[in-house]
Design an enzyme around this catalytic site. Sequence first.
Site, PDB file in Angstrom:
ATOM      1  N   HIS A  75      18.996 -12.184  -8.448  1.00 24.93           N
ATOM      2  CA  HIS A  75      19.368 -13.602  -8.275  1.00 24.93           C
ATOM      3  C   HIS A  75      18.141 -14.529  -8.260  1.00 24.93           C
ATOM      4  O   HIS A  75      17.114 -14.198  -8.823  1.00 24.93           O
ATOM      5  CB  HIS A  75      20.236 -13.778  -7.024  1.00 24.93           C
ATOM      6  CG  HIS A  75      21.343 -12.786  -6.987  1.00 24.93           C
ATOM      7  ND1 HIS A  75      22.492 -12.919  -7.729  1.00 24.93           N
ATOM      8  CD2 HIS A  75      21.448 -11.588  -6.348  1.00 24.93           C
ATOM      9  CE1 HIS A  75      23.255 -11.854  -7.533  1.00 24.93           C
ATOM     10  NE2 HIS A  75      22.647 -11.029  -6.709  1.00 24.93           N
ATOM     11  N   GLU A 119      21.596  -1.696  -3.036  1.00 24.37           N
ATOM     12  CA  GLU A 119      22.236  -2.681  -2.158  1.00 24.37           C
ATOM     13  C   GLU A 119      21.815  -2.298  -0.743  1.00 24.37           C
ATOM     14  O   GLU A 119      22.263  -1.303  -0.190  1.00 24.37           O
ATOM     15  CB  GLU A 119      23.765  -2.631  -2.305  1.00 24.37           C
ATOM     16  CG  GLU A 119      24.275  -3.006  -3.688  1.00 24.37           C
ATOM     17  CD  GLU A 119      24.353  -4.518  -3.938  1.00 24.37           C
ATOM     18  OE1 GLU A 119      23.911  -5.291  -3.052  1.00 24.37           O
ATOM     19  OE2 GLU A 119      24.853  -4.918  -5.008  1.00 24.37           O
TER      20      GLU A 119
END
Length: 367
Positions: free
Chosen positions: A191, A329
């Site tokens: 991101h 993650e």
Amino acid sequence: MARLPHRLNAALAAAVGAVLVLAAQSPAAARSSLGAWRVSPSGVLELRTSPAVELKAYFEAGTASRGAKLWVDLPGEPNRSRSIGGSGALKEVRIGRPDGNTTRLVLEFQPGIRLNPRLLRLVGTAPDRWRMPLLGLPTRGLISIGEGDLEARAPAAEQRPSFPTSGAPLSPDGLPVVPRGRFKVVVDPGHGGPDPGAIGIAGLRETDVVLDVALQLARLLEARGVTVAMTRTSDIDVDLPPRVALANGAGADAFISIHANALSMARPDVNGIESFYFAGGPQAERSRLLADAVQRQMLAISPRTPDRGVKTARFFVIRRATMPATLVEMGFLTGVLDASRLRDPDYRRRMALALAAGILNYLRAAP
Ligand SMILES: [Zn+2]
């Protein structure tokens, strides 16, 4: 196994890297400290034990006619010896009592299955939980087997104490060493810019968490003589194709994309760490080793966070990368346990160390 001289056992234990001392208490009581065990279809041995017991793991290579064996000794005696047939590369699991006050859990593999004991580590993930990814074990045809409830919780008082995060480096000095100047790694903080990624409890933003960890990771790898390329070093947005183009153009040995999960704010109970790799490409096997290596280290610094496993996925960045690649993650920004940790700068420092340790271990053992 009793036929192995004691000293050899000790040497093998050292090779397996599995003599982990959580506390020096061996219960005098005879009851087995093995609460539950499982071998998962993805080839991970998981154990639940009494809290704070000392385990020893051993490995014996196979011969032409006999499979390799891996065994773990735990204090206390099982109520009966037994053997359970395996599947795929796992021939059989046996529970034995070698000396009257020991439980021995034996995994015997099919003849011809070769495992590298340097890649096998039994890691304590909580005072009563253990995990050993059987790196290199073919998982085809492997069916979950085990006994007991792995998820059963120990009484709260016993679960509380801080415990040494076995195998997880606490400082840069503890990181594995690789030949300087030989390796190149691409670090991709997910991101950025107008895309903050997931937003978690109290506004915790994925883009900030992953950038902080990624920058620290890059510095740690560089300090070990690894060349690092980053897809972004500030809060800017980079499309996915250029991230992959940079990675592929760099001729890197490994690619890691760093993310944090989110679910609904209404599910603070959902926490956990997971790592992904792409199973379809020529680098699938190495990518799995890389994902396993970082997953193991992340769990080692995150007691009580659920292990959501090493999984396959088709995310763009890992699907298109031409080198071994994983997407991690690091926890759930919407999970009450994970979010409180990811918000903590010291946990992010240890997370960067954990990722560095996983990557360096992978590079060190890379075929
Ligand atoms: Zn993300």
